[in-house]
Design an enzyme around this catalytic site. Structure first.
Site, PDB file in Angstrom:
ATOM      1  N   GLY A 102       0.962  -1.117  -0.012  1.00 36.55           N
ATOM      2  CA  GLY A 102       0.022  -0.164   0.016  1.00 36.55           C
ATOM      3  C   GLY A 102       0.886   1.275   0.102  1.00 36.55           C
ATOM      4  O   GLY A 102       1.840   1.198   0.629  1.00 36.55           O
ATOM      5  N   ARG A 158     -16.243   7.513  12.311  1.00 34.61           N
ATOM      6  CA  ARG A 158     -15.041   8.418  12.212  1.00 34.61           C
ATOM      7  C   ARG A 158     -15.553   9.911  12.318  1.00 34.61           C
ATOM      8  O   ARG A 158     -16.384  10.167  11.167  1.00 34.61           O
ATOM      9  CB  ARG A 158     -14.318   8.163  11.051  1.00 34.61           C
ATOM     10  CG  ARG A 158     -13.024   8.805  10.880  1.00 34.61           C
ATOM     11  CD  ARG A 158     -12.129   8.381   9.788  1.00 34.61           C
ATOM     12  NE  ARG A 158     -12.800   8.639   8.458  1.00 34.61           N
ATOM     13  CZ  ARG A 158     -12.985   9.631   7.615  1.00 34.61           C
ATOM     14  NH1 ARG A 158     -12.345  10.822   8.279  1.00 34.61           N
ATOM     15  NH2 ARG A 158     -13.743   9.707   6.489  1.00 34.61           N
ATOM     16  N   ARG A 188     -23.180  12.802  10.370  1.00 31.88           N
ATOM     17  CA  ARG A 188     -23.327  12.057   9.141  1.00 31.88           C
ATOM     18  C   ARG A 188     -24.476  10.756   9.063  1.00 31.88           C
ATOM     19  O   ARG A 188     -25.192  10.804   8.350  1.00 31.88           O
ATOM     20  CB  ARG A 188     -21.979  11.413   8.753  1.00 31.88           C
ATOM     21  CG  ARG A 188     -21.009  12.635   8.234  1.00 31.88           C
ATOM     22  CD  ARG A 188     -19.688  11.994   7.849  1.00 31.88           C
ATOM     23  NE  ARG A 188     -18.851  12.978   7.504  1.00 31.88           N
ATOM     24  CZ  ARG A 188     -17.613  12.799   7.194  1.00 31.88           C
ATOM     25  NH1 ARG A 188     -17.029  11.467   7.430  1.00 31.88           N
ATOM     26  NH2 ARG A 188     -16.893  13.902   6.895  1.00 31.88           N
ATOM     27  N   HIS A 205     -21.679   8.395   4.068  1.00 35.97           N
ATOM     28  CA  HIS A 205     -21.704   9.964   3.924  1.00 35.97           C
ATOM     29  C   HIS A 205     -22.977  10.375   3.379  1.00 35.97           C
ATOM     30  O   HIS A 205     -23.338   9.871   2.405  1.00 35.97           O
ATOM     31  CB  HIS A 205     -20.693  10.332   3.171  1.00 35.97           C
ATOM     32  CG  HIS A 205     -20.133  11.610   3.320  1.00 35.97           C
ATOM     33  ND1 HIS A 205     -20.777  12.653   2.717  1.00 35.97           N
ATOM     34  CD2 HIS A 205     -19.137  12.049   3.920  1.00 35.97           C
ATOM     35  CE1 HIS A 205     -20.080  13.717   3.094  1.00 35.97           C
ATOM     36  NE2 HIS A 205     -18.764  13.479   3.817  1.00 35.97           N
ATOM     37  N   GLU A 262      -6.269   2.886   7.095  1.00 38.63           N
ATOM     38  CA  GLU A 262      -7.765   2.533   7.204  1.00 38.63           C
ATOM     39  C   GLU A 262      -7.671   0.909   7.297  1.00 38.63           C
ATOM     40  O   GLU A 262      -8.889   0.438   7.591  1.00 38.63           O
ATOM     41  CB  GLU A 262      -8.504   2.976   5.750  1.00 38.63           C
ATOM     42  CG  GLU A 262      -9.898   2.695   6.109  1.00 38.63           C
ATOM     43  CD  GLU A 262     -10.746   3.334   4.911  1.00 38.63           C
ATOM     44  OE1 GLU A 262     -10.111   4.343   4.148  1.00 38.63           O
ATOM     45  OE2 GLU A 262     -11.907   3.060   4.533  1.00 38.63           O
ATOM     46  N   SER A 297     -18.454  17.667  -0.647  1.00 36.85           N
ATOM     47  CA  SER A 297     -18.142  18.232   0.785  1.00 36.85           C
ATOM     48  C   SER A 297     -19.448  18.369   1.562  1.00 36.85           C
ATOM     49  O   SER A 297     -20.107  18.850   1.182  1.00 36.85           O
ATOM     50  CB  SER A 297     -17.394  19.217   0.717  1.00 36.85           C
ATOM     51  OG  SER A 297     -17.164  19.609   2.089  1.00 36.85           O
TER      52      SER A 297
END
Ligand SMILES: Cc1cc2nc3c(=O)[nH]c(=O)nc-3n(C[C@H](O)[C@H](O)[C@H](O)COP(=O)(O)OP(=O)(O)OC[C@H]3O[C@@H](n4cnc5c(N)ncnc54)[C@H](O)[C@@H]3O)c2cc1C
Ligand code: HEM
Ligand code: HEM
Ligand code: SF4
Ligand code: F3S
Ligand code: FES
Lengths: 247, 669, 247
Positions: free
Chosen positions: B65, B465, B356, B291, B455, B309
């Site tokens: 990664g 989060r 959220r 989200h 993550e 956003s």
């Protein structure tokens, strides 16, 4: 809508390739260009023909992984990435030619995928500030005038997609190179290595087989991040300064 | 506290899911030193042994990664003088999914003098995570957050600045202080490029070697230690073996198990899942963040979702028509009295700014009622209006352009609609996973020598989060934590050299090879993507924003059936010895099909609501997530046992002990 | 169809990778070549401006023009020998020509190598036609200069069979010949195009256009200079054709 696609197919880096023609039907104009290719691939798979290989990852215009030459325009007719191009940009019945980036420094790996690691090697030659982890002073120790910080940011937004190279008649990567030179050159942190950076990065650029820039300006017109031609002037200026300093 | 609304009087604590798993021994983190919270990290840093600098050239590290977590780790370890190999599946390390993060990165710098501190950041993060994270880890995260900003600025990351030349901050994600550092809407990109450049610097210095377009497909465990990986060169198709003294996984999140998510197309669980199958525990896999402000799905062709956003909710008003019959009317022609500003109605105090998870869930509810807007996909309209008409009247178009111009442009480009004229349409989408491989304070998994960062691990965020803290965690792990904890492990190295023909290696190689061969030989009728899409639908429907006992059980059955079908009926064309994207995806989807089941089991067993995990059976009167701290204040760490009949995952509980923070119920009315 | 590389077998990606260059010198880079080209180009620009001024003396008649030609050769005497200044100028021009042509050829070659496989469809959206004409335009100019020198300086060829030792008469005889005038006018158009792009390009190469404003100015300057020079030179042949300049 219905479209005729002429797509470059090439099984591997050494075999010869050719354009193949496909018809696609019932394409929704809300699809992105890559989703249109997904639909075609789904069909090819069901018909027993190997799907077309093309690169993409984020599909939101930021990772720089996607990139196709669409009807002779890098990333297509709009100034955006291929993944952010939508089918509403095209007309029903249109013929679209899709080719990989053509550059000796970006060999074709398969179909529409190319190897862009030359960009990584250019960065290896100084596209950074040499600071080891943990060795940094407090972030507020060095104020940066807003104008400079903004210019540094504008040029740092390059996504390394390679559209500049693909569209340049000389196959030059000067816009990519200039963007990084300008980003680091604007900041106080980048000054110590300024001369060596430009000399080494340009040397690697040439070594990779990219062409020289003759200021044609296709690159900036194709750049999805709207990196301006200014950065190439900055690059040239930094190199000239390095010549003067004897590097 | 509001009265719990529990449908079933002894719902909490009862375990109806027992048929799906076995209960194992408890598990605990043994690396965080005892003593006061603010001395733990200092102590650990000091106590962790140091490998002799001359010896480091003989110590090798594999990092899978190149996102914020991986690139920063590889660069830092390279600087320290170890021999590092870095892997990613993209064509360049710079393209890791971290590049897409928009909002910003938190740090307790208190540059604004608004009362921020390490403790406040720690507190906000624990609370934001709905009290399901470990105090020691989160405190350390808050502590090193400050160094991250220093490091990034020194690298030349062009953070936003004020006219005085100093760094600007904004407040983000509903916290009371301004601690978020940002680079316009491209913070992740700029941070990642900083880490990537540091990485490439080490490549030039010869300490790091990068392998792009290489996918890890198996972990090599020899004598109980992680000692290497098997990868496939995605261009030539060659199966290659790499050995090292230690393996670091920084392979990102698995949100793509839902097929549609804001993650990059290639984000996958394979690296983590293969490690899980080799003995690494998977912690809290069902904790997923959804989200609320994403661009809705337009049709069945959709391949991914795009985040916009969250800041849009500061000025936009969210509504749907009161009457489902108005769904396809021009929204501008729906009179005020026929609109339902449902968030403002249900949460008068917070209105459109509820967290959220709540905003997301309510959007789902109104759409399920048939009041959603936008195109019908699979018979349902999944979208709600985010209307700027009022804001435009109040502030003027110009002010809106200045604040949100780039988001409006992005929206226009994707949807072909002009958001200045017509209200935007938004819908929630899977965005982040809090779950991941279990790690101790040293970020070491249950397999010695396997470290997990970013993550991919479960640490730090609990059940939810906060905005701008994933970037912080990735870089904290990579730049500051890992290099200090890994040296303690490496002080015992170099470990014995391994031969290519060691049985464990041969077994790993063969399992990779036979899987590849199997994909290509099934030659059924369905494409890999069609399975992925179907799995995604199941996960979204039953293990998404709202989970129920029945739904989860149904999902487990469906997934099992789908998995069977996959292995019998998938069609992967092309060869193993070439670039073959269907083959790459087949491997990823096969692993998602196993992960999906574990996520449902985890969600089923956790009979409480917390953060992103909302069990319909456990909610307050106001529809808030209702925790059960008596029974579930633990991390669920799952051990792999196999998939055959009679083989069930084993649950190991890590009790969460709160010594510095008092547990409270969240409320947003 | 040619394929993308010289590779014959690809076992792994490593074989596609190029090593980092180690010996780097700023003066060896494509950008240094470009600086050479820009410098020599600008010397040409200065020369043509002076030359144009000289040519316009033809409007003053035979005496003025021939005196001027004579003066060129006696300038600086007795410090310089007869024709001394002219020889200095010639030396500079010859060196510039060698540099200009050599760098142009090198860059051209590099550009061809940088894209071995051409696009089936390629559009140009950012380029001006002048920028795409540079190379063939340059070749035309080279041929023109060879002919021009044979015509007026080295060979002193008078196609009408008239005198060759009288510069003014040679000039008038030349442009009284329609096809020679035509050649000259085409060459001047080429020169205009070359300068239209060349002047701004040289500014960019020298790093003088690192912002949008400077770039606009350089482009405007290039255009004006190109027009002045093209028109300035064309006046003499045109007015000769119309009989304004005659003997
Ligand atoms: C749209 C979006 C916006 C976000 N905005 C924010 C924000 O504003 N603030 C914030 O704090 N967080 C944000 N996040 C979350 C944050 O971006 C991620 O959580 C974080 O970047 C993850 O970093 P990582 O290094 O752990 O993994 P990633 O960046 O996902 O990197 C994974 C790496 O692993 C590699 N890899 C994976 N599998 C394999 C394999 N099998 N073999 C080899 N290599 C493999 C990949 O190539 C890649 O290099 C956002 C997320 C999304 C989706
Ligand atoms: C219509 C346009 C032009 C006319 C009428 C013209 C005319 C002349 C004449 C009469 C001479 C001889 C001067 C002498 O020997 O005293 C001359 C020389 C020369 N011209 Fe031109 N010229 C023209 C355009 C150009 C252009 C465009 C170039 C360059 C690109 C050029 C380059 C030269 C050179 C290099 C010489 C030789 C100077 C020397 O070394 O003696 N001319 N020209
Ligand atoms: C002798 C024949 C000539 C040839 C073969 C030639 C060729 C070229 C070429 C190939 C370029 C590079 C531009 C590109 O590649 O796109 C160039 C640039 C240029 N030329 Fe010429 N040219 C010639 C004569 C001239 C003359 C006579 C002038 C001026 C009067 C001139 C001025 C310039 C300038 C200013 C540039 C720009 C340099 C830069 O791009 O930095 N050239 N020329
Ligand atoms: S400069 Fe523009 S076109 Fe070139 S790589 Fe960067 S973003 Fe792509
Ligand atoms: S198109 Fe090419 S020539 Fe230069 S200005 Fe751009 S790199
Ligand atoms: S796929 Fe990431 S920019 Fe297009």
């Amino acid at each position: 809508m219905n479209l005729t696609l002429k797509i470059w197919r090439q099984p591997d880096p050494v075999s010869e390739g050719a354009l193949a023609t496909y018809q696609v039907e019932d394409i929704s104009e809300d699809m992105s260009f890559l989703e249109m290719l997904d639909v075609l691939n789904e069909r090819l798979n069901s018909e027993g023909e190997e799907p077309i290989a093309f690169d993409s990852d984020c599909r939101e215009g930021i990772c720089g992984m996607c990139g196709l030459m669409i009807n002779g325009d890098a990333h297509g007719p709009l100034r955006t990435t291929t993944c952010q191009l939508h089918m509403r940009t095209f007309k029903d019945g249109e013929t679209i030619t899709i080719e990989p980036w053509r550059s000796t420094a970006f060999p074709v790996l398969k179909d529409l995928c190319v190897d862009r690691r030359a960009f990584d090697r250019i960065i290896q030659q100084g596209g950074y500030v040499s600071v080891n982890t943990g060795a940094a002073p407090d972030a507020h120790a060095m104020p940066v005038p807003k104008a400079q910080a903004d210019r540094a940011f504008d040029t740092a937004t390059c996504i390394g997609c390679g559209a500049c190279v693909a569209s340049c008649p000389n196959g030059s990567a000067s816009l990519f190179l200039g963007a990084k030179i300008t980003h680091l050159g604007e900041l106080p942190q980048g000054q110590a290595e300024r001369d060596t950076r430009v000399v080494k990065m340009v040397a690697q650029h040439d070594h990779e087989g990219f062409g020289g820039c003759t200021n044609i300006g296709e690159c900036a017109a194709a750049c999805p991040k709207e990196i301006p031609l200014d950065v190439i002037s900055q690059l040239n200026k930094d190199l000239r300064t390095a010549v003067r300093h004897g590097y | 506290m509001t009265k719990p609304k529990i449908l079933d009087s002894d719902f909490w604590g009862r375990n109806d899911a027992a048929e799906y798993f076995d209960l194992g021994d408890g598990i605990a983190d043994e690396k965080a030193p005892p003593g006061p919270l603010d001395k733990k990290w200092e102590t650990r840093e000091f106590e962790a042994r140091i490998a002799n600098p001359a010896n480091r050239r003989r110590l090798s590290i594999i990092v899978v990664g190149t996102g914020l977590a991986g690139a920063s780790a590889a660069a830092t370890l390279g600087e320290a003088g170890y021999v590092v190999k870095s892997f990613c599946y993209q064509d360049s390390p710079r393209r890791a999914h971290s590049i897409a993060a928009q909002g910003g990165i938190n740090a307790a710098k208190n540059y604004k003098g608004d009362g921020d501190s390490v403790f406040r950041l720690f507190y906000d993060t624990i609370k934001g995570g709905d009290y399901r994270s470990r105090e020691s880890n989160v405190y350390r995260l808050a502590e090193v957050s400050r160094n991250i900003i220093d490091q990034c600025v020194a690298q030349g990351v062009p953070f936003a600045r004020e006219y005085g030349g100093l760094l600007d901050n904004r407040s983000f994600g509903g916290v009371q202080v301004s601690r978020t550092f940002y680079a316009r809407g491209q913070t992740g990109q700029q941070l990642l490029l900083g880490a990537y450049q540091a990485l490439e610097r080490q490549v030039a210095a010869g300490t790091v070697k990068t392998y792009s377009r290489h996918e890890m497909l198996e972990l090599i465990v020899v004598d109980g230690r992680a000692r290497g990986i098997i990868v496939r060169d995605l261009v030539s198709g060659e199966i290659e073996t790499y050995f090292a003294d230690v393996v670091v996984l920084a392979s990102g999140g698995y949100g793509n198990v839902f097929f549609l998510s804001t993650n990059a197309m290639g984000s996958n669980v394979t690296a983590s899942w293969r490690a899980h199958r080799k003995g690494a525990y998977m912690a809290n896999p069902c904790f997923t963040q959804i989200h609320p402000t994403c661009i809705p799905v337009t049709g069945t062709h959709q391949s991914k979702l795009t985040l916009m956003s969250e800041s849009l909710r500061n000025d936009g008003r969210i509504w749907v028509p009161k009457d489902a019959a108005d769904a396809d009317k021009d929204p501008r022609e729906i009179p005020e009295e026929d609109r339902d500003y449902y968030l403002e109605r249900i949460y008068p105090a917070f209105g459109n700014l509820v967290p959220r998870d709540i905003a997301s869930r309510q959007a789902k509810n109104v759409c399920d009622e048939g009041r959603g807007v936008g195109p019908e996909v699979d018979g349902v309209r999944r979208g709600v209006y985010l209307d700027f008409a009022d804001a435009m009247e109040r502030l003027g178009r110009k002010a809106i352009e200045e604040k949100y111009g780039n988001l409006f442009d992005m929206y226009a480009q994707i949807t072909g609609e002009d958001p200045y004229q017509v209200p935007m349409r938004i819908y929630p989408a899977v965005h982040y996973v809090m779950g991941g491989l279990w790690v101790d304070y040293d970020l070491q998994s249950t397999i010695p020598g396997l470290f997990v960062t970013g993550e991919a691990n479960f640490s730090d965020h609990g059940a939810n989060r906060l905005g701008a803290s994933a970037l912080m965690q990735g870089l904290a792990d990579g730049y500051f934590v890992l290099s200090n904890t890994i040296r303690d492990y490496l002080a015992d190295g170099p470990f014995e050299k391994i031969d290519e023909d060691h049985p464990a290696v041969v077994e790993a190689q063969q399992s990779v090879q036979s899987r590849v061969d199997r994909f290509l030989s099934v030659n059924g009728t369905r494409s890999v993507d069609s399975y992925h899409r179907e799995l995604g639908n199941i996960m979204w429907e039953y293990c998404g924003m709202e989970r129920t006992e029945d739904g989860l059980k149904k999902a487990i059955d469906l997934i099992r059936g789908l998995r069977d079908d996959f292995w019998r009926n998938v069609r992967v064309l092309g060869t193993a010895e070439s670039l073959n994207q269907s083959l790459e995806r087949a491997g990823r989807v096969a692993d998602f099909l196993e992960l999906g089941e574990l996520m449902c089991i985890d969600a089923l067993h956790r009979r409480e609501s917390c953060g992103g995990h909302f069990r319909a059976e456990s909610q307050t009167e106001d529809g808030e997530a209702l925790r059960d701290d008596d029974h579930y204040a633990y991390v669920a760490a799952w051990e792999w046992k196999g998939l055959d009949v009679g083989e069930k995952p084993v649950l190991h509980k890590e009790d969460l002990v709160y010594e510095n923070i008092e547990l409270k119920q969240r409320s947003y009315k | 169809m040619r394929h993308a590389g010289t590779l014959t077998f690809v076992a792994s990606q490593t074989e596609l990778a190029k090593p980092l260059v180690e010996q780097v010198r700023s003066t060896r880079s494509t950008i240094a070549l470009k600086i050479g080209m820009a410098a020599s180009g600008l010397i040409f620009v200065l020369f043509v401006l002076l030359h144009m001024y000289g040519n316009l003396k033809a409007f003053g008649g035979e005496h003025a023009f021939n005196t001027y030609a004579h003066h060129l050769r006696t300038f600086g005497e007795p410090m310089l020998p007869y024709g001394g200044l002219l020889w200095i100028v010639r030396a500079v021009l010859i060196v510039s020509l060698v540099v200009h042509v050599a760098t142009a050829a090198t860059l051209w070659k590099r550009a061809r190598r940088a894209r071995r496989v051409r696009y089936a469809v390629k559009k140009n959206t950012g380029a001006t036609w002048a920028s795409l004409l540079m190379r063939w335009g340059g070749v035309t100019l080279l041929l023109f200069i060879i002919w021009h020198l044979l015509n007026f300086t080295i060979g002193k060829i008078n196609v009408t069979g008239g005198p060759t030792d009288n510069p003014y008469r040679l000039l008038v005889d030349t442009f009284d010949t329609w096809w020679l005038t035509l050649i000259y006018l085409v060459a001047m158009a080429m020169l205009g195009a070359h300068l239209h792009h060349g002047v701004w390009s040289a500014c960019q190469t020298l790093g003088l256009t690192s912002n949008a404003r400077a770039r606009r100015r350089a482009k405007a300057f290039g255009l004006v200079l190109a027009l002045v020079i093209t028109i300035g030179f064309s006046l003499v042949p045109i007015f000769t054709v119309f009989g304004v300049i005659s003997y």
